[in-house]
Scaffold this motif. Structure first.
Motif, PDB file in Angstrom:
ATOM      1  N   SER A 117       0.835  -1.211   0.000  1.00  0.00           N
ATOM      2  CA  SER A 117       0.000   0.000   0.000  1.00  0.00           C
ATOM      3  C   SER A 117       0.866   1.256   0.000  1.00  0.00           C
ATOM      4  O   SER A 117       1.965   1.275   0.570  1.00  0.00           O
ATOM      5  CB  SER A 117      -0.903   0.012   1.230  1.00  0.00           C
ATOM      6  N   PRO A 118       0.385   2.347  -0.656  1.00  0.00           N
ATOM      7  CA  PRO A 118       1.149   3.599  -0.670  1.00  0.00           C
ATOM      8  C   PRO A 118       1.471   4.100   0.738  1.00  0.00           C
ATOM      9  O   PRO A 118       2.553   4.623   0.967  1.00  0.00           O
ATOM     10  CB  PRO A 118       0.218   4.582  -1.391  1.00  0.00           C
ATOM     11  N   GLN A 119       0.545   3.896   1.699  1.00  0.00           N
ATOM     12  CA  GLN A 119       0.793   4.376   3.068  1.00  0.00           C
ATOM     13  C   GLN A 119       2.009   3.663   3.665  1.00  0.00           C
ATOM     14  O   GLN A 119       2.885   4.305   4.261  1.00  0.00           O
ATOM     15  CB  GLN A 119      -0.419   4.115   3.984  1.00  0.00           C
ATOM     16  N   ALA A 120       2.035   2.330   3.508  1.00  0.00           N
ATOM     17  CA  ALA A 120       3.159   1.570   4.073  1.00  0.00           C
ATOM     18  C   ALA A 120       4.459   1.960   3.375  1.00  0.00           C
ATOM     19  O   ALA A 120       5.489   2.190   4.031  1.00  0.00           O
ATOM     20  CB  ALA A 120       2.892   0.073   3.903  1.00  0.00           C
ATOM     21  N   LEU A 121       4.414   2.080   2.044  1.00  0.00           N
ATOM     22  CA  LEU A 121       5.635   2.418   1.297  1.00  0.00           C
ATOM     23  C   LEU A 121       6.118   3.819   1.665  1.00  0.00           C
ATOM     24  O   LEU A 121       7.317   4.075   1.760  1.00  0.00           O
ATOM     25  CB  LEU A 121       5.375   2.305  -0.215  1.00  0.00           C
ATOM     26  N   ASP A 154      10.938  -1.751  16.737  1.00  0.00           N
ATOM     27  CA  ASP A 154       9.576  -2.308  16.694  1.00  0.00           C
ATOM     28  C   ASP A 154       8.641  -1.207  16.214  1.00  0.00           C
ATOM     29  O   ASP A 154       8.771  -0.059  16.643  1.00  0.00           O
ATOM     30  CB  ASP A 154       9.114  -2.700  18.098  1.00  0.00           C
ATOM     31  N   ASP A 155       7.691  -1.558  15.371  1.00  0.00           N
ATOM     32  CA  ASP A 155       6.780  -0.502  14.898  1.00  0.00           C
ATOM     33  C   ASP A 155       5.522  -1.122  14.266  1.00  0.00           C
ATOM     34  O   ASP A 155       5.495  -2.315  13.975  1.00  0.00           O
ATOM     35  CB  ASP A 155       7.493   0.351  13.839  1.00  0.00           C
ATOM     36  N   TYR A 156       4.521  -0.290  14.084  1.00  0.00           N
ATOM     37  CA  TYR A 156       3.343  -0.725  13.333  1.00  0.00           C
ATOM     38  C   TYR A 156       3.464  -0.178  11.922  1.00  0.00           C
ATOM     39  O   TYR A 156       3.737   1.007  11.729  1.00  0.00           O
ATOM     40  CB  TYR A 156       2.069  -0.152  13.954  1.00  0.00           C
ATOM     41  N   ILE A 157       3.263  -1.066  10.912  1.00  0.00           N
ATOM     42  CA  ILE A 157       3.188  -0.591   9.527  1.00  0.00           C
ATOM     43  C   ILE A 157       1.855  -1.109   9.001  1.00  0.00           C
ATOM     44  O   ILE A 157       1.574  -2.304   9.122  1.00  0.00           O
ATOM     45  CB  ILE A 157       4.332  -1.153   8.646  1.00  0.00           C
ATOM     46  N   ASP A 158       1.035  -0.251   8.423  1.00  0.00           N
ATOM     47  CA  ASP A 158      -0.294  -0.661   7.944  1.00  0.00           C
ATOM     48  C   ASP A 158      -1.071  -1.394   9.042  1.00  0.00           C
ATOM     49  O   ASP A 158      -1.693  -2.441   8.780  1.00  0.00           O
ATOM     50  CB  ASP A 158      -0.145  -1.595   6.729  1.00  0.00           C
ATOM     51  N   ASN A 159      -0.972  -0.911  10.266  1.00  0.00           N
ATOM     52  CA  ASN A 159      -1.624  -1.516  11.434  1.00  0.00           C
ATOM     53  C   ASN A 159      -1.144  -2.931  11.760  1.00  0.00           C
ATOM     54  O   ASN A 159      -1.812  -3.667  12.486  1.00  0.00           O
ATOM     55  CB  ASN A 159      -3.150  -1.559  11.263  1.00  0.00           C
ATOM     56  N   LYS A 201       5.777   5.250   4.549  1.00  0.00           N
ATOM     57  CA  LYS A 201       6.431   5.174   5.866  1.00  0.00           C
ATOM     58  C   LYS A 201       7.852   4.583   5.741  1.00  0.00           C
ATOM     59  O   LYS A 201       8.815   5.126   6.286  1.00  0.00           O
ATOM     60  CB  LYS A 201       5.569   4.299   6.793  1.00  0.00           C
ATOM     61  N   ILE A 202       7.954   3.473   4.990  1.00  0.00           N
ATOM     62  CA  ILE A 202       9.241   2.764   4.918  1.00  0.00           C
ATOM     63  C   ILE A 202      10.287   3.560   4.120  1.00  0.00           C
ATOM     64  O   ILE A 202      11.440   3.653   4.497  1.00  0.00           O
ATOM     65  CB  ILE A 202       9.042   1.372   4.261  1.00  0.00           C
ATOM     66  N   LEU A 203       9.827   4.147   3.008  1.00  0.00           N
ATOM     67  CA  LEU A 203      10.804   4.761   2.092  1.00  0.00           C
ATOM     68  C   LEU A 203      10.969   6.268   2.268  1.00  0.00           C
ATOM     69  O   LEU A 203      11.992   6.827   1.881  1.00  0.00           O
ATOM     70  CB  LEU A 203      10.393   4.485   0.629  1.00  0.00           C
ATOM     71  N   VAL A 204       9.931   6.918   2.816  1.00  0.00           N
ATOM     72  CA  VAL A 204       9.999   8.382   2.851  1.00  0.00           C
ATOM     73  C   VAL A 204       9.982   8.932   4.285  1.00  0.00           C
ATOM     74  O   VAL A 204      11.008   9.404   4.776  1.00  0.00           O
ATOM     75  CB  VAL A 204       8.846   9.006   2.022  1.00  0.00           C
ATOM     76  N   SER A 205       8.822   8.821   4.972  1.00  0.00           N
ATOM     77  CA  SER A 205       8.722   9.555   6.235  1.00  0.00           C
ATOM     78  C   SER A 205       9.666   9.007   7.316  1.00  0.00           C
ATOM     79  O   SER A 205      10.303   9.761   8.026  1.00  0.00           O
ATOM     80  CB  SER A 205       7.281   9.577   6.734  1.00  0.00           C
ATOM     81  N   ASP A 206       9.768   7.654   7.425  1.00  0.00           N
ATOM     82  CA  ASP A 206      10.599   7.071   8.486  1.00  0.00           C
ATOM     83  C   ASP A 206      11.821   6.352   7.908  1.00  0.00           C
ATOM     84  O   ASP A 206      12.281   5.358   8.466  1.00  0.00           O
ATOM     85  CB  ASP A 206       9.768   6.063   9.313  1.00  0.00           C
ATOM     86  N   TRP A 207      12.328   6.841   6.771  1.00  0.00           N
ATOM     87  CA  TRP A 207      13.366   6.085   6.038  1.00  0.00           C
ATOM     88  C   TRP A 207      14.574   5.729   6.881  1.00  0.00           C
ATOM     89  O   TRP A 207      15.185   4.693   6.698  1.00  0.00           O
ATOM     90  CB  TRP A 207      13.787   6.852   4.780  1.00  0.00           C
ATOM     91  N   GLN A 208      14.887   6.577   7.874  1.00  0.00           N
ATOM     92  CA  GLN A 208      16.083   6.295   8.678  1.00  0.00           C
ATOM     93  C   GLN A 208      15.877   5.068   9.563  1.00  0.00           C
ATOM     94  O   GLN A 208      16.833   4.452  10.008  1.00  0.00           O
ATOM     95  CB  GLN A 208      16.404   7.496   9.566  1.00  0.00           C
TER      96      GLN A 208
END
Ligand code: HEM
Length: 559
Positions: free
Chosen positions: A98-102, A438-443, A104-111
């Motif tokens: 999903s765009p939301q998960a991508l 540890d984190d939630y991605i796409d709930n 998070k992984i690639l843009v907003s939380d990339w570090q």
């Protein structure tokens, strides 16, 4: 008995045999826990995904024999936009679509989602320790230093500011003239090959990927170093030969062996040592490790040649003097930028610059060759699309045999063909990331250390976005994009976010330039009836058989 005496007596009774027994028990315990992990313990068990087909190798046997990306595509249609699957030794991977998960992984939380260490090691040894391997603040600073050498300033801006040094030198990358010398060299070679056939009108079968790879190496060496490799005419060129050997080591099996080998503690350090470089022949004696030895040997040769080119560039006083016509390659621009920033503190060192340039060669040569090869295949298997493209570009090339960036940009159908080809046959079909916390991605709860599979080819052909004909080559779709199309996350061929491809604009311009000339001069057909393509499922999706295609003359090359 004295307690110390008792201690020494029991120690001497502790023989090698005991050590072996305890060692084996420990290894068995770790192994069984590792193998049982995905079945019994893993919190990721709740995520839908295919059943584990082999207790030790997981899904690896099916992936090894399947077509690159097809299996993951079928899993996504069956299990949805979050899929968990298991690789060798119980190592799990989770694929998010999903765009939301991508985002998070690639843009907003990339570090928080860097490349896994084994991927960085593979990329580092095969394509240099630079932008591809760094992350976090070091990466951010490198990218800031390198971006100006790659950015394409719009024509309007250039006209407004044409006195600015930076704008003048950045725009040069968009000037496509350095692509045409190797492209016309290739046209000449294909022409001569066809003319030498007993019946030239039937054309000739060429291993297309092999020739494109030579042409793109010549282009990237000109663009990156201002250096003429002429791999097209000079089969003994050392750089071309080293790359040829390096690229030929690519396969999913070699990638798996390499990943395993590089994950053994201490191996990376050992492989970087001069001693190992001098003793690679020892690795060659072990059949399974021989491709690794070839890879290291090739990289060592590439580094030696690149270092030589860098030394020449550094001692070339003209580089500093001219920002204009003659020294437009990336390295000259970096040398000039470094000189103009002297004393500012965050400059690239000699070593960093060399690693970067090796990265550009590695990341920019095979990828573009692969993209061009698959585009020619798609055109060969869709003669109507090929004819339509020839009608658009042929007319233009007749009047202007070396179209510039602006002209190439104006050709809409050429643009659609290139984008559509990069969509369904992305030269980099996947990449990996690792969760640093540890984190939630796409709930979905994802524990630290989990491997995330970024399924570029699957995202690019996701039916939910692209519709039922998502897997078909239909350039016309780019004239009217689907409603669910997301400009950043529906086409991941160059990825997204801070680690997205720095060479994107250059790669697209290069593909368009080469393609427009080839399509104007030649017709491409499958080499034989029922030809089946074989994309490699490794770092790049190059054709495993070098893609034989029948090539016929359309007419003489424009002079
Ligand atoms: C069709 C051609 C190309 C494709 C499909 C492509 C694709 C990609 C992809 C998918 C990545 C992200 C890899 C990851 O983070 O896992 C990437 C990164 C990169 N590419 Fe390209 N690439 C192409 C051409 C080029 C060219 C021509 C150059 C340079 C001259 C280049 C230089 C780089 C570099 C330096 C990175 C690392 C960027 C970073 O992490 O900041 N690429 N490319």
């Amino acid at each position: 008995m004295d307690p110390s005496e008792l201690f020494y007596t029991s120690l001497s009774a502790f023989t090698t045999r005991h050590l072996l027994v305890f060692g084996s028990i420990f290894i068995l315990f770790r192994l069984s826990r590792q193998i049982l992990w995905p079945y019994v313990f893993s919190p990721l068990r709740v995520i839908p995904g295919p059943p584990i087909i082999h207790p030790i190798l997981g899904q690896f046997p099916t992936l090894l024999h399947g077509v690159c990306g097809f299996l993951k595509r079928s899993w996504s249609s069956r299990y949805g936009s979050v899929v968990r699957f298991v690789g060798p030794f119980g190592v799990e991977r989770v694929m998010f679509l999903s765009p939301q998960a991508l985002h998070k992984i690639l843009v907003s939380d990339w570090q928080e989602y860097p490349k896994p260490d084994f991927v960085r090691n593979i990329l580092g040894v095969s394509a240099g320790w630079g932008l591809l391997t760094e992350t976090g603040d070091v990466h951010r600073q490198m990218r800031r230093n390198l971006n100006p050498a790659f950015s394409i300033t719009s024509l309007a801006e250039r006209e407004r500011h044409n006195s600015s040094f930076l704008l003048r030198c950045t725009f040069h990358l968009a000037e496509t003239d350095m692509y045409y010398e190797p492209t016309y060299g290739l046209v000449e070679i294909l022409n001569e090959g066809i003319e030498a056939e007993p019946t030239p009108s039937l054309g000739k079968v060429f291993y297309t990927y092999e020739w494109l790879s030579k042409a793109t190496l010549d282009i990237i060496c000109l663009a990156a170093f201002g250096y003429r490799t002429d791999a097209l005419h000079n089969p003994d060129n050392e750089l071309a030969d080293a790359y040829h050997n390096l690229v030929n080591t690519q396969s999913l099996l070699n990638l798996a062996i390499f990943s395993f080998f590089m994950s053994i503690p201490g191996v990376v350090l050992m492989m970087k040592s001069k001693w190992m470089t001098a003793h690679l022949y020892l690795l060659k004696k072990i059949t399974l490790l021989a491709p690794i030895a070839t890879l290291f040997e090739s990289v060592d040769r590439i580094k030696r040649i690149s270092a030589e080119m860098l030394r020449e560039k550094m001692s070339d006083t003209d580089v500093a003097a001219s920002d204009a016509d003659s020294k437009r390659d990336i390295l000259s621009r970096l040398v000039r930028m470094r000189m103009s920033n002297a004393g500012k503190g965050d400059q690239l060192s000699d070593e960093t610059m060399m690693e970067q340039v090796i990265t550009f060669l590695g990341a920019g040569h095979e990828t573009t060759a692969t993209g061009l090869a698959w585009t020619l295949w798609l055109l060969a298997s869709h003669p109507d699309i090929q004819a339509k493209l020839r009608a658009e570009v042929g007319h233009m090339v007749e009047h202007n045999p070396r179209p510039d960036f602006r002209t190439l940009k104006q050709m809409e159908y050429l643009d659609s063909v290139v984008m559509e080809s990069l969509r369904i046959m992305p030269p980099v079909p996947m990449t990996l990331r690792r969760c640093a916390k540890d984190d939630y991605i796409d709930n979905v709860w994802i524990p630290k250390g989990t491997m995330l599979y970024i399924a570029i080819r699957v995202v690019n052909t996701f039916k939910e976005v692209w519709g039922d004909d998502a897997e078909q080559f239909r350039p016309e779709r780019w004239a009217e994009l689907p409603k669910k199309y997301n400009p950043t996350f529906s086409l991941l061929s160059f990825l997204a976010g801070p680690h997205s491809c720095i060479g994107r604009t250059m790669a697209i311009a290069e593909m368009k330039a080469v393609l427009s000339i080839l399509i104007t001069n030649f017709e491409f057909e499958p080499a034989y009836v029922g030809q089946i393509i074989r994309p490699t499922a490794a770092i790049t999706m190059k054709p495993a058989d070098n893609l034989p295609l029948r090539i016929r003359l359309v007419r003489q090359a424009p002079s």
